[in-house]
Scaffold this active site. Structure first.
Site, short mmCIF file in Angstrom:
data_model
loop_
_atom_site.label_atom_id
_atom_site.label_comp_id
_atom_site.label_asym_id
_atom_site.label_seq_id
_atom_site.Cartn_x
_atom_site.Cartn_y
_atom_site.Cartn_z
N ASN A 162 0.79 -1.24 0.00
CA ASN A 162 0.00 0.00 0.00
C ASN A 162 0.82 1.29 0.00
O ASN A 162 0.32 2.34 -0.37
CB ASN A 162 -1.02 -0.01 1.14
N GLY B 147 2.56 -5.15 7.33
CA GLY B 147 1.61 -5.92 6.52
C GLY B 147 0.45 -6.39 7.36
O GLY B 147 0.03 -5.71 8.30
N SER B 148 -0.06 -7.57 7.03
CA SER B 148 -1.28 -8.05 7.69
C SER B 148 -0.97 -8.64 9.06
O SER B 148 0.16 -9.05 9.35
CB SER B 148 -1.94 -9.12 6.81
N GLY C 164 2.17 -11.04 10.08
CA GLY C 164 3.01 -10.42 11.12
C GLY C 164 3.17 -11.32 12.33
O GLY C 164 4.27 -11.50 12.86
N GLU D 215 4.52 -3.85 12.17
CA GLU D 215 3.46 -2.86 12.03
C GLU D 215 2.35 -3.55 11.27
O GLU D 215 2.54 -3.96 10.13
CB GLU D 215 3.94 -1.63 11.26
N CYS E 113 -3.20 1.66 6.70
CA CYS E 113 -3.39 1.03 8.01
C CYS E 113 -3.94 2.05 9.01
O CYS E 113 -4.50 1.68 10.03
CB CYS E 113 -2.09 0.40 8.51
N GLU F 269 8.75 3.03 14.66
CA GLU F 269 9.46 3.39 13.43
C GLU F 269 9.49 4.91 13.32
O GLU F 269 8.70 5.62 13.93
CB GLU F 269 8.72 2.83 12.21
P1 NDP Z 1 0.86 -9.73 3.82
O1 NDP Z 1 0.99 -9.47 5.25
O2 NDP Z 1 0.66 -11.13 3.42
O3 NDP Z 1 2.12 -9.16 3.02
C1 NDP Z 1 3.05 -8.22 3.51
C2 NDP Z 1 4.44 -8.62 3.07
O4 NDP Z 1 4.81 -9.86 3.70
C3 NDP Z 1 4.56 -8.86 1.58
O5 NDP Z 1 5.82 -8.46 1.14
C4 NDP Z 1 4.41 -10.36 1.49
O6 NDP Z 1 4.92 -10.92 0.32
C5 NDP Z 1 5.19 -10.81 2.72
N1 NDP Z 1 4.86 -12.14 3.17
C6 NDP Z 1 3.73 -12.86 2.94
N2 NDP Z 1 3.81 -14.05 3.55
C7 NDP Z 1 5.01 -14.11 4.16
C8 NDP Z 1 5.66 -15.08 4.95
N3 NDP Z 1 5.09 -16.24 5.25
N4 NDP Z 1 6.90 -14.81 5.44
C9 NDP Z 1 7.48 -13.64 5.18
N5 NDP Z 1 6.92 -12.68 4.42
C10 NDP Z 1 5.68 -12.89 3.93
O7 NDP Z 1 -0.29 -8.83 3.28
P2 NDP Z 1 -0.93 -8.82 1.81
O8 NDP Z 1 -0.17 -7.90 0.99
O9 NDP Z 1 -1.12 -10.22 1.30
O10 NDP Z 1 -2.35 -8.22 2.13
C11 NDP Z 1 -3.31 -9.01 2.84
C12 NDP Z 1 -4.11 -8.16 3.77
O11 NDP Z 1 -3.25 -7.56 4.73
C13 NDP Z 1 -4.78 -6.97 3.11
O12 NDP Z 1 -5.99 -7.33 2.56
C14 NDP Z 1 -4.93 -6.04 4.27
O13 NDP Z 1 -6.07 -6.38 5.00
C15 NDP Z 1 -3.72 -6.31 5.11
N6 NDP Z 1 -2.64 -5.33 4.92
C16 NDP Z 1 -2.42 -4.44 5.91
C17 NDP Z 1 -1.43 -3.49 5.78
C18 NDP Z 1 -1.20 -2.52 6.84
O14 NDP Z 1 -0.35 -1.64 6.70
N7 NDP Z 1 -1.91 -2.58 7.94
C19 NDP Z 1 -0.60 -3.39 4.59
C20 NDP Z 1 -0.90 -4.40 3.59
C21 NDP Z 1 -1.88 -5.33 3.79
P3 NDP Z 1 4.07 -11.01 -1.04
O15 NDP Z 1 4.85 -10.19 -1.98
O16 NDP Z 1 4.06 -12.43 -1.45
O17 NDP Z 1 2.71 -10.48 -0.77
#
Ligand code: NDP
Length: 477
Positions: A148, A224-225, A229, A246, A280, A458
């Protein structure tokens, strides 16, 4: 041209490639990117480990100069990089350019921080003994980022990591490899020694997991999610790594009866729907006192109907598309969940057709919602917000805090008493008064409480807590 990964100072091919698709127009391929595997990732980690001893002892002035050059180039190319970001992620051009500027400023800020890092010295309780509290880089850090904020989040992790003398393995989100590649390319020409900064683009299940699993990686910063996380946090605890997470938010914006209605509506529209609700810090729960409720809802519906949803590069667009088909499907599912739970959809929530095939939806406002509903408890991560009617200020505070998350919160009021009290009692890491819950400065700490964040903050000088290790030295001289 295929965009490759950056490992040990070389541009290396991956196992295969993936197209970077524009969510405003899915016929537009923004770029083709090499996808790394666990093997490439381990090579990047080994390169970062080999580069660490020299980099950790390098002059902070050298590190600061490099970061300053990176910041200068990002700012000079803000329009071009903003367009790239808008094309790959779907936020509108003004927001995308703003994000690029923020990334440039972050590099400039940490260029200065590199030379400002200092320790403390004090008297020991034992006569003749000096005590020094020193800060040292951690080692190889793994940086895993979401889609995002394709350049700002990488910037606010990479810049402090390098400023304080760590070496980096950076894994961007697969959905938005373009801005990450552009940033890596800038870093590759800025004087960073080979191996100090590495970028490996590829699936989280391979690249991300290899970073988390490696015993050579000392610390991991993830955004991320919640589900990913927590999985990473658990793995880091088991292997003794430092970790910073985060994650999500379900941020409340409280609107009291004495609010300036225009400020309240502006804050809610911006916080809930700008960047297509994909922040977020988005305001997804609008907690509104009884006396202003109906006027607020009427004004919101009027404003929302006037919002123009369209191609991110179209200057007329207020809101771009949803970032991916999967995210759009998730948003539409939540609209169904809200209806099934008995909330009333006041406006929006439907798919929109535009001249270009893209992931467009009308921002949705639910009214007559209850805080216990799933739409008010789970992070939707799209342009969907729920209005919760409350009797008075006390109920508003209770509802605002009744969530497993605690990233950002806001209140719109003319009452100094209520604003001051809300700042004290809000269980969020960031509190806004008469401002949207989203939109923060780059030189002060960013982060949340409860289920939203884990580990040190951060951004700003607080970033040193994560990117440095403290050492206490005793000397009898
Ligand atoms: P993820 O948490 O899955 O992805 C965040 C990052 O982690 C990406 O670079 C992802 O890689 C990586 N990742 C995924 N799985 C693993 C793992 N097992 N070990 C290490 N790294 C990993 O979020 P998504 O992008 O799939 O989004 C899913 C949901 O998360 C969204 O619908 C939203 O609800 C939420 N989200 C929340 C955010 C926030 O700031 N609060 C930001 C983004 C998403 P990859 O490139 O494969 O995706």
């Amino acid at each position: 041209m295929e965009h490759r990964n950056y490992v040990g100072g070389e541009w290396v091919a991956g196992a295969d490639t993936a197209p970077n698709i524009n969510p405003s127009d899915t016929a537009d391929v923004v770029g083709v990117h090499a996808r790394a595997t666990a093997q490439h990732t381990n090579a990047a980690i080994a390169a970062a480990a080999a580069a660490f001893p020299a980099w950790s002892r390098s002059s902070p002035e050298l590190r600061g100069d490099i970061l300053d050059r990176v910041g200068t180039e990002i700012l000079a190319r803000k329009d071009e990089l903003g367009e790239l970001l808008a094309r790959e992620e779907g936020k509108v051009l003004a927001e995308a350019t703003g994000e690029v500027v923020r990334a440039g400023r972050v590099f400039k800020f940490f260029a200065g921080e590199a030379v400002r890092l200092s320790g403390e010295r004090g008297a020991s309780v034992r006569p003749g003994v000096d005590v020094e509290i020193l800060r040292e880089p951690e080692g190889v850090v793994g940086l895993i980022t979401p889609w995002n904020f394709p350049i700002a989040i990488p910037a606010w992790k990479i810049a402090p990591a390098l400023a304080y003398g760590n070496t980096v393995v950076f894994k961007p989100a697969e959905l938005v490899p373009g801005s990450a590649w552009a940033l890596a390319e800038i870093l590759s020409r800025a004087g960073v020694p080979a191996g100090v900064f590495n970028m490996v683009s590829g699936p989280g299940s391979q690249v991300g997991q290899a970073i988390v699993a490696s015993p050579m990686v000392r610390a991991i910063s993830f955004t991320g999610s919640v589900a990913t996380g927590r999985q990473i946090g658990t793995a880091c605890l088991a292997s003794g790594k430092k970790v910073q997470l985060e994650m999500g938010g379900k941020n409340p914006l409280v609107v009291l009866d004495d609010a300036d209605l225009e400020i309240a509506v502006n804050a809610a529209i911006n916080g809930a729907f700008f960047s297509t609700g994909q922040r977020c810090t988005a305001s997804s729960r609008l907690i509104v006192e009884d006396g202003i409720h109906d006027a607020f809802v009427a004004a919101m519906v009027q404003r929302m109907k006037a919002l123009r949803v369209g191609h991110a590069l179209d200057a007329e667009s207020d809101i771009g598309p949803v970032a991916s088909a999967a995210q759009l499907a998730q948003n539409l599912d939540y609209v169904q969940v809200g209806v099934a739970e008995g909330a009333r959809l006041a406006t929006g929530g439907e798919v929109l057709n535009r001249p270009h095939a893209g992931h467009y939806m009308a921002p949705a406002l639910f009214v007559e919602t209850d805080n216990a509903m799933r739409i008010n408890q789970e992070e939707i991560f799209g342009p969907v917000a729920g209005v919760i009617r409350v009797r008075d200020y006390e109920e508003a505070v209770a509802v605002a805090n009744d969530t497993e998350f605690g990233l950002s919160s806001g209140i719109v009021t003319r009452s100094l008493k209520h604003a001051a009290d809300f700042k004290r009692r809000s269980s969020a890491g960031m509190v806004m008064v008469n401002l949207p819950t989203a939109g923060v400065d780059y030189h002060v700490p960013f982060g949340g409480r409860k289920g939203s964040s884990y580990g040190p903050r951060e951004q700003g000088s607080y970033a040193r807590e994560f990117y440095t290790a403290v050492k206490t030295a005793y000397t009898l001289a």
